[in-house]
Design an enzyme around this catalytic site. Sequence first.
Site, PDB file in Angstrom:
ATOM      1  N   ASP A  52      19.857  -9.081  -1.481  1.00  0.00           N
ATOM      2  CA  ASP A  52      18.490  -8.743  -1.098  1.00  0.00           C
ATOM      3  C   ASP A  52      18.491  -8.482   0.413  1.00  0.00           C
ATOM      4  OD1 ASP A  52      15.808  -8.188  -1.113  1.00  0.00           O
ATOM      5  OD2 ASP A  52      15.217  -9.993  -2.177  1.00  0.00           O
TER       6      ASP A  52
HETATM    7  C1  BGC Z   1      12.629  -7.728  -1.516  1.00  0.00           C
HETATM    8  C2  BGC Z   1      13.277  -6.932  -2.604  1.00  0.00           C
HETATM    9  C3  BGC Z   1      13.265  -5.474  -2.233  1.00  0.00           C
HETATM   10  C4  BGC Z   1      13.986  -5.306  -0.913  1.00  0.00           C
HETATM   11  C5  BGC Z   1      14.077  -3.862  -0.472  1.00  0.00           C
HETATM   12  C6  BGC Z   1      13.207  -7.419  -0.151  1.00  0.00           C
HETATM   13  O1  BGC Z   1      12.499  -8.005   0.872  1.00  0.00           O
HETATM   14  O2  BGC Z   1      12.773  -9.099  -1.802  1.00  0.00           O
HETATM   15  O3  BGC Z   1      12.619  -7.138  -3.815  1.00  0.00           O
HETATM   16  O4  BGC Z   1      13.884  -4.733  -3.235  1.00  0.00           O
HETATM   17  O5  BGC Z   1      13.278  -6.034   0.072  1.00  0.00           O
HETATM   18  O6  BGC Z   1      12.870  -3.359  -0.106  1.00  0.00           O
END
Ligand code: BGC
Length: 826
Positions: free
Chosen positions: A327
Amino acid sequence: MQLPVRRATTDSSLIAGDRGYSAGSQARRLVLSFLCAVLISSTLSAHAANPSSTASQQGSRETGVIDPSLDARVESILRSMTLEEKVGQLVQYSAGQATGPGTGRTDYEDMIARGQIGSLFNVVDTPLVKQYQHIAVEKSRLHIPLLFGLDVIHGFRTEFPIPLGMASTWEPALVEKASHVAALEASAIGIRWTFSPMVDIARDARWGRMAESAGEDPYLGSAMAAAYVRGYQGPHLDAPDTMSACAKHFVGYGAVEAGRDYNTTEISEHTLREFYLPPFHAAVNAGAATLMSAFNSLNGVPATANPFTLTQVLRKEWGFKGLVVSDWNSVGELVPHGIAADDATAARKALLAGVDMDMVSSLYHDHLAQLVRSGAVPEARVDEGVRRVLRVKFALGLFEHPYVDEGRAQQAFFLPESLQLAQTIAERSLVLLKNAPADGKPLLPISKDVKKVAVIGPIADNPSDPEGTLFGSTAPKSGVLSFPAELARRLGENNVIRAKGVGVTKASNERIAEAVAVARGADLAILTLGESPDMSGEAASRSNLGLPGRQQQLLEAVVATGKPVVLILFSGRPLTVPWAVEHVPAILAAWLPGTAAGPALARTLFGESNPSGRLVVSWPRSVGQEPLYYNALNTGRPPDTVDLTQPPRDVPTRYVSRYIDEVNSPQFPFGYGASYTTYSYGQTQVNKSQLSAADLNQGLNGKGAASAVLIAEAEVSNTGSRAGEEIVQLYVRLQGTSTAQPRALERQQRVRGRTIQGDRLDQSGFRPRSGDRPGNRAIGSRGKSRRRRKKNISGPKARSHFNRLTARLKSCPSLFAAKSELIRSP
Ligand code: BGC
């Protein structure tokens, strides 16, 4: 393996017509057959994750991510790569809007030309996508295309309801279609990787990301997870209108303590396998090309460096061959988590645990090559990650067709059929919470006597309103009317009066008196209250779940006028509104319905569509009940016969599992939703009173599964005067097992004016529950109400079946073993 056989006996007379309303209150009958194929899976809980495993596995092959014929090409590129180029494929940056701490890098063009970036995301401008891709393909030494990603969560241009709303349809087939539309639109600008579906089980409404989830149930969550994957990826991933799916966040993120985002989780292996892992397994079995590791620490080991989940479960037990991305900055966050003393250790731990690609943190870029050279990381592990990245790129056809055709967008966005689908889904996502009589008959649908309505509240249809814009849609679509405009079309422009009353959260500019005056001048007040879109989703945890700001005061003031009030709640989670439940005659949970909010809401209020959405999360009375979920264990002291509305007064009413100041039950339970018509359920019939262990075990071994099928039938009648759609739900609870079992949803079926024959009921498997002793099954079916029918199936014949499960449970690799390995590793 044999899928459950389905036998449906139907009376061809209809419970409801698909179109329009049929008159008359004569009960029309439909006999539903639920067939439970019992425990066909070979891995404990695996089948639970896998409502359509056979079809899914085919899907996995068809999507080509693990297509062995790609391997020769992958190996050929791999052989020609330098270590730095390999590392480059494992690096991803956001070249657009940030949703977390970043590296501050902006030199993407140089890095791409040097082969130092494998993927970019948040680039939503086609010329820019093409510009970066040209650099990758034409200027980098090996001409490897970039993979462009984005959070396409509930549509790209055509916005569907938020995932919580989509799940409230209880219709995976619709979610699959919506995901296909999202892929069609996003791929038209070059996005071939969506960070969706979020398949985290969400039991706590304080957690803002409940909005992105399919709710609290692993069976429904699994069905939705598979549907999203099928929709995004299609039968062939190399078709130009697909995106690779990314099931996230692996795993346990939904259990963050106190519902506070990014917080810690403690989940026993039993609970992990029974509840949190199944939707991921379903996504994997449906062919998901990628998975995302989570932010949270899981039992002391951050999910982004957790070899038990990322390697033992995902790779070894499930055989996942796709790509795992971290993530946002979650590799870097291993340092504040405290399991890495420095950045290089964070990179090493994440990669060795099983994270192939580093989203944003840049630690793979900064440290991996050196870690390989020093011998701390085997180059073979880097190679494995690169293979997974390249396989996805090949599977998507990016090597053959790296550039998007700019003309495609016009042919893909807002197609009439996409807008129609958005409307259908929005309508079916609406959950009617209450519809009490006003002047002798239910307030909804809106009576023909209503000539003038007041639309009051801060959730507005005006895109320039910085607060609750457009009922959850960020981009207006010309030609799709807003809710007030739809009302005006029906009642006449002068008969729809707007008043904001208060802000979503701000007390300033309060105009409650004006709103009250507007209500007084109308026949009906429709209040549009709740949360603005930014109050749910990531980084939007709440410690209070009531109406934000001064909305409660506005509501009470309008109700005090004595005018009939319809309350439409917009939110990414259930809101605690006990006062409204008591005093407002009609309440509709609309979630955030997306592009088609206007027509969907108006059609529903005017009765052209009969609400059929059902809650996928338990709706609390007060925040102190959270986490609140229907499939909780019974406890040894269930307050079954105690009147919880009264304070405890003696030993029997006190020493049970209860609150002294709140009833235990939710305001509205999981699976609940009212309708403009009524249904009645006959006695649930089951075709056998015992399940034989021999049959069960044969089913387990893939033989004679048909004899391990349990048929539960319930007669459902539409006893009202309107057509409608009912979602019939089958719950099973094992009794007498050595590990306590909750009541669990096993099947769902939306019933409308057609027979069950040929529907998808057969794609759902019986959800095995762990247990090791002979057991009973309490079978209950439930419709819109809380009514249940139960029948016990019991018998010692089940013994060997459950004994087998015990054996398997005992042989499960222990989380603690995995943890101690980690602790030993430097
Ligand atoms: C979120 C994810 C997301 C990623 C990219 C993160 O902060 O937890 O769900 O896909 O950002 O935007």
